[in-house]
Design a protein around this motif. Sequence first.
Motif, short mmCIF file in Angstrom:
data_model
loop_
_atom_site.label_atom_id
_atom_site.label_comp_id
_atom_site.label_asym_id
_atom_site.label_seq_id
_atom_site.Cartn_x
_atom_site.Cartn_y
_atom_site.Cartn_z
N GLU A 256 2.43 1.76 -3.45
CA GLU A 256 1.44 2.20 -4.45
C GLU A 256 1.03 3.66 -4.25
O GLU A 256 0.71 4.36 -5.20
CB GLU A 256 0.19 1.33 -4.37
CG GLU A 256 0.39 -0.08 -4.85
CD GLU A 256 -0.81 -0.97 -4.55
OE1 GLU A 256 -1.85 -0.46 -4.09
OE2 GLU A 256 -0.68 -2.19 -4.76
N ASN A 257 1.04 4.12 -3.01
CA ASN A 257 0.60 5.48 -2.69
C ASN A 257 1.75 6.45 -2.42
O ASN A 257 1.52 7.52 -1.85
CB ASN A 257 -0.36 5.44 -1.48
CG ASN A 257 -1.63 4.73 -1.82
OD1 ASN A 257 -2.40 5.20 -2.64
ND2 ASN A 257 -1.84 3.56 -1.23
N TRP B 135 0.84 -1.21 0.00
CA TRP B 135 0.00 0.00 0.00
C TRP B 135 0.88 1.26 0.00
O TRP B 135 0.61 2.20 -0.74
CB TRP B 135 -0.92 0.01 1.22
CG TRP B 135 -1.72 1.25 1.32
CD1 TRP B 135 -2.92 1.49 0.73
CD2 TRP B 135 -1.35 2.45 2.00
NE1 TRP B 135 -3.33 2.77 1.03
CE2 TRP B 135 -2.38 3.38 1.80
CE3 TRP B 135 -0.26 2.83 2.77
CZ2 TRP B 135 -2.36 4.66 2.35
CZ3 TRP B 135 -0.22 4.10 3.31
CH2 TRP B 135 -1.26 5.00 3.10
#
Length: 145
Positions: free
Chosen positions: A45-46, A42
């Motif tokens: 990806e961010n 996560w």
Amino acid sequence: MNIKVKSILAGAVLGAIVFYVAAYCILGHTAAIVLPGSIADWAKENSANFPVLFVWELLVVQLLGIGILSAIAAYLLLRITSLKWLYVAIGFVAADLILSHVFLFSLSTLENLSATNFIWFAPHFIVVFLCVFIAASLGGKHQSV
């Protein structure tokens, strides 16, 4: 000897002992606790790798590795003595800060020294400062002497 000086010296000795125990016996084990893959994915990806790793270092590695030990040691010292809590905390944090920088500037780490090293010491200082001052304050309020 003045009670403030005794408090600073006691805090510094306690801080040095806790730093030694944590640095050489505990922090290696808490640093081995792996960030869960789902959180790492996560964060990647961010574009949140740095904040996620910083919080992980703060809460998992440092809090479990030195924060809890620092808090317990400061609290117990103040519960069984009549020392001044603020000066104990100042001595403790000063000793930890000095020893951390001695470690950082040791010959084995000088070849890899960069601004990043200083950034990654921030969670250590934040945790030690907060844990010691909060625990010392509580220990000072509940002194039995």
